[in-house]
Scaffold this active site. Structure first.
Site, PDB file in Angstrom:
ATOM      1  N   CYS A 122       0.846  -1.203   0.000  1.00  0.00           N
ATOM      2  CA  CYS A 122       0.000   0.000   0.000  1.00  0.00           C
ATOM      3  C   CYS A 122       0.876   1.245   0.000  1.00  0.00           C
ATOM      4  O   CYS A 122       1.980   1.238   0.546  1.00  0.00           O
ATOM      5  CB  CYS A 122      -0.899   0.052   1.237  1.00  0.00           C
ATOM      6  SG  CYS A 122      -2.059  -1.304   1.398  1.00  0.00           S
ATOM      7  N   ASP A 123       0.358   2.302  -0.597  1.00  0.00           N
ATOM      8  CA  ASP A 123       1.042   3.590  -0.500  1.00  0.00           C
ATOM      9  C   ASP A 123       0.008   4.705  -0.642  1.00  0.00           C
ATOM     10  O   ASP A 123      -0.993   4.544  -1.347  1.00  0.00           O
ATOM     11  CB  ASP A 123       2.119   3.746  -1.565  1.00  0.00           C
ATOM     12  CG  ASP A 123       3.116   4.831  -1.175  1.00  0.00           C
ATOM     13  OD1 ASP A 123       4.062   4.529  -0.435  1.00  0.00           O
ATOM     14  OD2 ASP A 123       2.917   5.999  -1.577  1.00  0.00           O
ATOM     15  N   SER A 124       0.263   5.812   0.031  1.00  0.00           N
ATOM     16  CA  SER A 124      -0.681   6.929   0.025  1.00  0.00           C
ATOM     17  C   SER A 124       0.001   8.226  -0.394  1.00  0.00           C
ATOM     18  O   SER A 124       1.152   8.473  -0.034  1.00  0.00           O
ATOM     19  CB  SER A 124      -1.286   7.122   1.424  1.00  0.00           C
ATOM     20  OG  SER A 124      -1.928   5.952   1.863  1.00  0.00           O
TER      21      SER A 124
END
Length: 198
Positions: free
Chosen positions: A70-72
């Protein structure tokens, strides 16, 4: 047999979301240098980084594993904001963001090692920032919290007091959308409930 779930992220917030949802992931930090990846679309960049993280740990896990990366990133005024370079940048960001809104995008990449399949999806949530004072910004930056997160804010920490409201899934802002993960697992013909702790 419950499939092992591997989280390719050092984020304690993501791990906490999975744990609260009945999942116990193994954490393997990917070591991906996010700063070296450039993008012009926030959702696309978040998805690319999520895939790079998942791919980076794929060779370190068993064949039965499900690997989640995941990355934001924050889309604010058409600018993509990841983690700030330091306190000064975090402070200047907050002075621009206060009283306004941006969209936090979180990319998710789920790899089924056994089937050699991957699903990549992104979710976006609109964040409305409060009209905070210079003194509040200085105090918040001094906590160190905004220095380690995309957009220089959190929804599950000190920063929660400075968010007026959101439009969308709060998990997306924290770093992992559980409803989206459930759908991704479904695409791989895996029930989320089968991954619950017994």
């Amino acid at each position: 047999m419950t499939r092992p779930l591997v989280l390719a992220s050092q984020s304690p917030a993501r791990r906490a979301l999975l744990d609260a949802a009945g999942l116990t992931p193994e954490v393997i930090v990917s070591g991906v240098d996010e700063s070296r990846v450039i993008g012009h679309d926030a959702a696309e960049l978040a998805s690319t980084l999520a895939e790079l993280k998942a791919q980076a740990v794929l060779n370190l896990v068993s064949r039965e594993s499900l690997v989640l990366g995941c990355d934001s990133v924050l889309d604010f005024d058409g600018e993509i904001l990841g983690k700030p370079d330091g306190p000064e940048e975090a402070s200047s960001r907050w002075k621009r963001m206060r009283g306004r809104s941006g969209t936090l995008h979180t990319g998710h990449c789920l790899i089924d090692a056994a089937a050699d399949r991957r699903i990549i999806r992104a979710s976006g949530t609109v964040v409305h920032f409060a009209e905070v004072s210079d003194a509040e910004i200085a105090a918040y930056v001094a906590t160190g919290e905004p220095l380690h997160v995309a957009g220089s804010f959190t929804l599950d920490g000190y920063g929660s007091a400075f968010i007026d409201r959101i439009e969308g899934d709060p998990g997306t802002v924290i770093g992992l959308s559980m409803p989206l993960l459930r759908g991704m697992l479904g695409e791989l013909e895996i029930a989320l409930t089968d991954l619950w702790r017994s």
